[in-house]
Design an enzyme around this catalytic site. Structure first.
Site, short mmCIF file in Angstrom:
data_model
loop_
_atom_site.label_atom_id
_atom_site.label_comp_id
_atom_site.label_asym_id
_atom_site.label_seq_id
_atom_site.Cartn_x
_atom_site.Cartn_y
_atom_site.Cartn_z
N HIS A 158 42.47 -3.03 -51.75
CA HIS A 158 43.24 -2.76 -52.96
C HIS A 158 43.76 -1.33 -53.01
O HIS A 158 44.59 -1.00 -53.85
CB HIS A 158 42.37 -3.05 -54.19
CG HIS A 158 43.12 -3.06 -55.47
ND1 HIS A 158 44.16 -3.93 -55.72
CD2 HIS A 158 42.98 -2.30 -56.60
CE1 HIS A 158 44.63 -3.72 -56.95
NE2 HIS A 158 43.94 -2.72 -57.49
N SER A 214 48.24 -0.30 -58.69
CA SER A 214 47.34 -1.18 -59.45
C SER A 214 47.75 -1.22 -60.92
O SER A 214 48.91 -1.50 -61.23
CB SER A 214 45.89 -0.69 -59.27
OG SER A 214 44.97 -1.61 -59.77
N ASP A 263 43.63 -8.65 -50.40
CA ASP A 263 43.29 -7.75 -51.50
C ASP A 263 42.37 -8.50 -52.46
O ASP A 263 42.75 -9.52 -53.03
CB ASP A 263 44.57 -7.31 -52.23
CG ASP A 263 44.33 -6.31 -53.36
OD1 ASP A 263 43.20 -6.25 -53.89
OD2 ASP A 263 45.28 -5.61 -53.74
#
Length: 271
Positions: free
Chosen positions: A247, A96, A218
């Site tokens: 995610h 991320s 996602d």
């Protein structure tokens, strides 16, 4: 113990001879998010684990709101960690926002990174002209308002949306725990920094080979973002879209994700 080690709860495990791997977690989690991956690495690599500043296990007194108002502050932390450990070169696996943080750090010190494995990465979350990031500003403003008004309630709602699953799943419960461990004012500040960030202009400066890995579905990162990254990064890159959802697929779908990550760690891009 040095200040860098203490501040980031730095851990080095494994004594493998194949080099150093750095694992960097994303927003709302901590180094425990890599628990399914680490056992597969320790025989072959030295594995560096740490908590990004502001994560639940870190000391909130160390969180400098002005330093971490931009992602560059986190990139400087990463370079300080590598310096502390005298790492000459590493394979960097960033999840991320930490995928982007690694990319930023690699611009000034490409010599420190043999490759970047970017999991669920996005250079910008906001939609723009000719760019689909997945969010409108109004949606982000509502998210920030909800975080500020009742953080615990927001965590309970956001966790299953982000992970992809019901509230009873182990992965959702784990993400809820690490999310709720963050001090609410720090969590809001970090979320604003991340979701309002835009590093698209920096992508051509990233020359280290990049392995872009993400879920088919996602909430935070549409698949087209991976294609955008590959098109605009300055070095060699490859994209793999996994048949996973959510995610945090390394937590929610380890059976799918761990073999993919290991393959990208072990194999270079064929040029």
């Amino acid at each position: 113990m040095g200040i860098v080690e203490e501040a980031h709860n730095l851990r080095v495990v494994g004594e493998g001879k194949r080099g150093v791997i750095v694992l960097a977690h994303g927003f709302g989690t901590d180094q425990s998010v890599w628990k399914h991956l680490v056992p597969h690495l320790v025989a072959d690599y030295r594995v560096v684990l740490f908590d990004t500043m502001g994560a639940g296990p870190t000391n909130p007194d160390y969180f400098d709101f002005s330093r971490y108002a931009t992602l560059e502050g986190y990139a400087l932390d990463l370079l300080a960690i590598l310096q502390e450990l005298a790492v000459a070169s590493c394979i960097y696996v960033g999840h991320s926002v930490s995928a982007v943080i690694g990319a930023i750090a690699s611009i000034s010190r490409p010599d420190l990174f043999s490759k970047l494995v970017l999991l669920s990465a996005s250079p910008r979350y906001l939609n723009d002209v000719d760019y689909y990031g997945g969010f409108e500003q109004e949606e982000l403003d509502e998210l920030f308002e909800a975080m500020g008004s009742n953080y615990k309630a927001w965590c309970s709602g956001f966790a299953p949306l982000c992970v992809g699953g019901d509230m009873e799943s182990v992965a959702v419960q784990e993400f809820s725990r690490t999310l709720f461990n963050i001090r609410p004012d720090i969590a809001l500040s970090v979320a604003q920094t991340i979701f309002q960030s835009d590093v698209r202009s920096l992508l051509p400066l990233v020359t280290v080979p990049c392995h872009i890995v993400q879920s088919t579905k996602d909430l935070a990162v549409p698949v087209v973002v991976s294609e955008y990254l590959q098109k605009h990064l300055g070095g060699d890159s490859i994209v793999e879209v996994m048949p996973s959802e959510g995610h945090l697929p390394q937590l929610s779908s380890p059976d799918i994700v761990i073999p993919v990550l290991l393959r990208h760690i072990q194999r270079d891009i064929a040029v």
